[in-house]
Design a protein around this motif. Structure first.
Motif, PDB file in Angstrom:
ATOM      1  N   PRO A   1       0.821  -1.206   0.000  1.00  0.00           N
ATOM      2  CA  PRO A   1       0.000   0.000   0.000  1.00  0.00           C
ATOM      3  C   PRO A   1       0.862   1.266   0.000  1.00  0.00           C
ATOM      4  O   PRO A   1       1.912   1.306   0.631  1.00  0.00           O
ATOM      5  N   ILE A   2       0.427   2.244  -0.718  1.00  0.00           N
ATOM      6  CA  ILE A   2       1.167   3.497  -0.827  1.00  0.00           C
ATOM      7  C   ILE A   2       0.577   4.522   0.141  1.00  0.00           C
ATOM      8  O   ILE A   2      -0.634   4.719   0.196  1.00  0.00           O
ATOM      9  N   GLU A   3       1.446   5.162   0.917  1.00  0.00           N
ATOM     10  CA  GLU A   3       0.978   6.231   1.792  1.00  0.00           C
ATOM     11  C   GLU A   3       0.506   7.394   0.923  1.00  0.00           C
ATOM     12  O   GLU A   3       1.093   7.695  -0.119  1.00  0.00           O
ATOM     13  N   ASN A   4      -0.540   8.060   1.359  1.00  0.00           N
ATOM     14  CA  ASN A   4      -1.091   9.141   0.546  1.00  0.00           C
ATOM     15  C   ASN A   4      -1.569  10.276   1.434  1.00  0.00           C
ATOM     16  O   ASN A   4      -2.222  10.046   2.447  1.00  0.00           O
ATOM     17  N   ILE A   5      -1.242  11.507   1.053  1.00  0.00           N
ATOM     18  CA  ILE A   5      -1.724  12.675   1.780  1.00  0.00           C
ATOM     19  C   ILE A   5      -1.946  13.821   0.811  1.00  0.00           C
ATOM     20  O   ILE A   5      -1.201  13.988  -0.157  1.00  0.00           O
ATOM     21  N   ASN A   6      -3.012  14.574   1.044  1.00  0.00           N
ATOM     22  CA  ASN A   6      -3.316  15.755   0.241  1.00  0.00           C
ATOM     23  C   ASN A   6      -3.619  16.934   1.152  1.00  0.00           C
ATOM     24  O   ASN A   6      -4.145  16.761   2.265  1.00  0.00           O
ATOM     25  N   TYR A   7      -3.275  18.126   0.677  1.00  0.00           N
ATOM     26  CA  TYR A   7      -3.493  19.361   1.429  1.00  0.00           C
ATOM     27  C   TYR A   7      -4.343  20.327   0.609  1.00  0.00           C
ATOM     28  O   TYR A   7      -4.273  20.344  -0.622  1.00  0.00           O
TER      29      TYR A   7
ATOM     30  N   PRO B   1     -10.024  29.398   0.167  1.00  0.00           N
ATOM     31  CA  PRO B   1      -9.724  30.806  -0.116  1.00  0.00           C
ATOM     32  C   PRO B   1     -10.292  31.802   0.893  1.00  0.00           C
ATOM     33  O   PRO B   1      -9.731  32.876   1.086  1.00  0.00           O
ATOM     34  N   SER B   2     -11.390  31.447   1.561  1.00  0.00           N
ATOM     35  CA  SER B   2     -11.997  32.395   2.494  1.00  0.00           C
ATOM     36  C   SER B   2     -11.598  32.161   3.943  1.00  0.00           C
ATOM     37  O   SER B   2     -12.024  32.897   4.827  1.00  0.00           O
ATOM     38  N   LEU B   3     -10.785  31.141   4.195  1.00  0.00           N
ATOM     39  CA  LEU B   3     -10.381  30.811   5.565  1.00  0.00           C
ATOM     40  C   LEU B   3      -8.873  30.965   5.687  1.00  0.00           C
ATOM     41  O   LEU B   3      -8.120  30.006   5.621  1.00  0.00           O
ATOM     42  N   SER B   4      -8.437  32.180   5.887  1.00  0.00           N
ATOM     43  CA  SER B   4      -7.015  32.509   5.881  1.00  0.00           C
ATOM     44  C   SER B   4      -6.243  31.765   6.955  1.00  0.00           C
ATOM     45  O   SER B   4      -6.612  31.766   8.132  1.00  0.00           O
ATOM     46  N   GLY B   5      -5.157  31.094   6.536  1.00  0.00           N
ATOM     47  CA  GLY B   5      -4.266  30.433   7.478  1.00  0.00           C
ATOM     48  C   GLY B   5      -4.701  29.049   7.899  1.00  0.00           C
ATOM     49  O   GLY B   5      -3.945  28.335   8.569  1.00  0.00           O
ATOM     50  N   ILE B   6      -5.914  28.633   7.527  1.00  0.00           N
ATOM     51  CA  ILE B   6      -6.408  27.319   7.929  1.00  0.00           C
ATOM     52  C   ILE B   6      -6.012  26.289   6.872  1.00  0.00           C
ATOM     53  O   ILE B   6      -6.235  26.488   5.688  1.00  0.00           O
ATOM     54  N   GLU B   7      -5.423  25.199   7.343  1.00  0.00           N
ATOM     55  CA  GLU B   7      -4.921  24.152   6.461  1.00  0.00           C
ATOM     56  C   GLU B   7      -5.784  22.902   6.629  1.00  0.00           C
ATOM     57  O   GLU B   7      -6.060  22.470   7.739  1.00  0.00           O
ATOM     58  N   LEU B   8      -6.217  22.355   5.503  1.00  0.00           N
ATOM     59  CA  LEU B   8      -7.000  21.124   5.495  1.00  0.00           C
ATOM     60  C   LEU B   8      -6.150  20.005   4.908  1.00  0.00           C
ATOM     61  O   LEU B   8      -5.422  20.237   3.938  1.00  0.00           O
ATOM     62  N   SER B   9      -6.252  18.820   5.458  1.00  0.00           N
ATOM     63  CA  SER B   9      -5.522  17.688   4.891  1.00  0.00           C
ATOM     64  C   SER B   9      -6.339  16.416   5.058  1.00  0.00           C
ATOM     65  O   SER B   9      -7.195  16.314   5.945  1.00  0.00           O
ATOM     66  N   GLN B  10      -6.079  15.474   4.163  1.00  0.00           N
ATOM     67  CA  GLN B  10      -6.700  14.159   4.238  1.00  0.00           C
ATOM     68  C   GLN B  10      -5.642  13.140   3.855  1.00  0.00           C
ATOM     69  O   GLN B  10      -4.902  13.339   2.887  1.00  0.00           O
ATOM     70  N   ALA B  11      -5.561  12.055   4.611  1.00  0.00           N
ATOM     71  CA  ALA B  11      -4.472  11.107   4.391  1.00  0.00           C
ATOM     72  C   ALA B  11      -4.914   9.681   4.613  1.00  0.00           C
ATOM     73  O   ALA B  11      -5.859   9.402   5.360  1.00  0.00           O
ATOM     74  N   LYS B  12      -4.189   8.777   3.957  1.00  0.00           N
ATOM     75  CA  LYS B  12      -4.286   7.337   4.201  1.00  0.00           C
ATOM     76  C   LYS B  12      -2.888   6.870   4.566  1.00  0.00           C
ATOM     77  O   LYS B  12      -1.950   6.990   3.775  1.00  0.00           O
ATOM     78  N   PHE B  13      -2.711   6.398   5.786  1.00  0.00           N
ATOM     79  CA  PHE B  13      -1.418   5.932   6.260  1.00  0.00           C
ATOM     80  C   PHE B  13      -1.494   4.433   6.552  1.00  0.00           C
ATOM     81  O   PHE B  13      -2.424   3.972   7.216  1.00  0.00           O
TER      82      PHE B  13
ATOM     83  N   ALA C   1      14.168  16.622   4.760  1.00  0.00           N
ATOM     84  CA  ALA C   1      13.512  16.718   6.068  1.00  0.00           C
ATOM     85  C   ALA C   1      12.007  16.906   5.919  1.00  0.00           C
ATOM     86  O   ALA C   1      11.214  16.313   6.664  1.00  0.00           O
ATOM     87  N   PHE C   2      11.603  17.719   4.948  1.00  0.00           N
ATOM     88  CA  PHE C   2      10.184  18.017   4.725  1.00  0.00           C
ATOM     89  C   PHE C   2       9.440  16.753   4.291  1.00  0.00           C
ATOM     90  O   PHE C   2       8.363  16.439   4.807  1.00  0.00           O
ATOM     91  N   LYS C   3      10.026  16.017   3.369  1.00  0.00           N
ATOM     92  CA  LYS C   3       9.369  14.804   2.877  1.00  0.00           C
ATOM     93  C   LYS C   3       9.307  13.734   3.956  1.00  0.00           C
ATOM     94  O   LYS C   3       8.326  12.984   4.038  1.00  0.00           O
ATOM     95  N   HIS C   4      10.323  13.649   4.791  1.00  0.00           N
ATOM     96  CA  HIS C   4      10.303  12.685   5.890  1.00  0.00           C
ATOM     97  C   HIS C   4       9.167  12.996   6.866  1.00  0.00           C
ATOM     98  O   HIS C   4       8.519  12.078   7.401  1.00  0.00           O
ATOM     99  N   ALA C   5       8.907  14.283   7.088  1.00  0.00           N
ATOM    100  CA  ALA C   5       7.885  14.684   8.061  1.00  0.00           C
ATOM    101  C   ALA C   5       6.479  14.667   7.478  1.00  0.00           C
ATOM    102  O   ALA C   5       5.518  14.281   8.154  1.00  0.00           O
ATOM    103  N   PHE C   6       6.338  15.075   6.209  1.00  0.00           N
ATOM    104  CA  PHE C   6       5.007  15.311   5.643  1.00  0.00           C
ATOM    105  C   PHE C   6       4.675  14.445   4.423  1.00  0.00           C
ATOM    106  O   PHE C   6       3.590  14.580   3.859  1.00  0.00           O
ATOM    107  N   LEU C   7       5.604  13.605   3.990  1.00  0.00           N
ATOM    108  CA  LEU C   7       5.404  12.691   2.863  1.00  0.00           C
ATOM    109  C   LEU C   7       5.289  13.376   1.508  1.00  0.00           C
ATOM    110  O   LEU C   7       4.978  12.731   0.508  1.00  0.00           O
ATOM    111  N   LEU C   8       5.510  14.663   1.471  1.00  0.00           N
ATOM    112  CA  LEU C   8       5.518  15.427   0.230  1.00  0.00           C
ATOM    113  C   LEU C   8       6.766  16.288   0.191  1.00  0.00           C
ATOM    114  O   LEU C   8       7.277  16.692   1.238  1.00  0.00           O
ATOM    115  N   SER C   9       7.240  16.606  -1.005  1.00  0.00           N
ATOM    116  CA  SER C   9       8.329  17.574  -1.114  1.00  0.00           C
ATOM    117  C   SER C   9       7.763  18.971  -0.893  1.00  0.00           C
ATOM    118  O   SER C   9       6.547  19.180  -1.009  1.00  0.00           O
ATOM    119  N   PRO C  10       8.596  19.956  -0.570  1.00  0.00           N
ATOM    120  CA  PRO C  10       8.101  21.324  -0.426  1.00  0.00           C
ATOM    121  C   PRO C  10       7.366  21.824  -1.667  1.00  0.00           C
ATOM    122  O   PRO C  10       6.338  22.501  -1.550  1.00  0.00           O
TER     123      PRO C  10
END
Length: 276
Positions: A6-12, A16-28, A259-268
């Motif tokens: 299985p492949i780990e997957n995450i999306n961010y 646009p109307s919620l400044s600074g709020i980050e949404l993510s969904q993942a399958k680990f 370091a970024f990919k190790h922590a968040f599974l995505l490149s910057p």
């Protein structure tokens, strides 16, 4: 007959109307989070199977009827309870945004008393809200209205606890604040262990032991995580990856990428494309 791993997957996403709020969904599946902190509040719901994590020395299991309520700067880890992994929806809310809502409710500063709550209604509401936000089903006015309604329910049901002035082990809260403020103010500095120890009048060995007792992380691991959290914010604002690496004290862009990919599974770059 072999089966595919299985492949780990995450999306961010960033609404646009919620400044600074980050949404993510993942399958680990196999991925485990090392001990780390966030700069914002992190709310989350597992939508398939379950996650286990340790917070302040206690173990928790986040299932589908639960809502995670992690405070900023609170050390925790995370991994799947089962071999098949788990799926999760997360919302990151800036401290300033949460403070503004808290003050509207007559609360000076909010600090959740537990890292998760068993509340099926709030869990369902969060899941529906998260899905509608990432799908763009709300107008800008409706988006913030629904978010404020959810946060109002959450803060009213689970009021703030008093923040203790001393930590149960290791450094006092005052000493910790001195060290953390130095790290936040100058995250690019490759500060020496002896320098940090001198800030609180301890030897290097005393400081290293007491900092880890108080936070669950070494000073180096804590600094690295703060840099990565700040990198996410800069990338979300459109900063160039090379500039972020230089401004936050990484050796070079390659060091940040690893370091970024190790922590968040995505490149910057991959993260930034999803957030802009």
């Amino acid at each position: 007959m072999s089966t595919a791993t299985p492949i780990e997957n995450i999306n961010y996403w960033r609404h646009p109307s919620l400044s600074g709020i980050e949404l993510s969904q993942a399958k680990f599946t196999h991925f485990s989070f090392d001990k780390h902190v966030h700069l914002d509040y992190h709310l989350g719901v597992v939508i398939q199977d379950a996650q286990q994590f340790v917070n302040k020395g206690s173990s928790y299991q986040l299932g589908q009827q639960s809502l995670s309520t992690l405070n900023p700067d609170e050390t925790h880890d995370g991994q799947s309870c089962y071999a098949d992994g788990y799926s999760v929806k997360v919302m990151s809310i800036p401290v300033a945004y949460m403070n503004e809502i808290s003050q509207e409710l007559g609360i000076n500063e909010h600090f959740f008393s537990a890292p998760m709550v068993e509340d099926a209604r709030l869990s369902r509401y969060f899941t529906q809200l998260h899905e509608q936000l990432i799908q763009g089903q709300f107008s800008e006015l409706a988006s913030e209205s629904h978010l404020l309604y959810f946060l109002n329910l959450l803060l009213q049901r689970y009021p703030a606890q008093a923040i203790k002035s001393t930590s149960p082990q290791g450094l006092s809260s005052l000493q910790l604040n001195v060290i953390k403020q130095r790290i936040y103010d100058e995250p690019w500095q490759n500060t020496q262990l002896a320098t940090l120890a001198c800030e609180v009048n301890l030897s290097k060995f005393q400081f290293l032991r007491q900092f880890k007792q108080a936070t669950g992380m070494t000073p180096h691991a804590y600094l690295k995580r703060v840099r990565l959290e700040l990198a996410k914010k800069s990338l979300s604002a459109g900063a160039l990856v090379a500039d972020v690496a230089q401004q936050l004290g990484f050796f070079d862009q390659s060091h940040l990428n690893k370091a970024f990919k190790h922590a968040f599974l995505l490149s910057p770059v991959q993260f930034q494309r999803r957030m802009l």
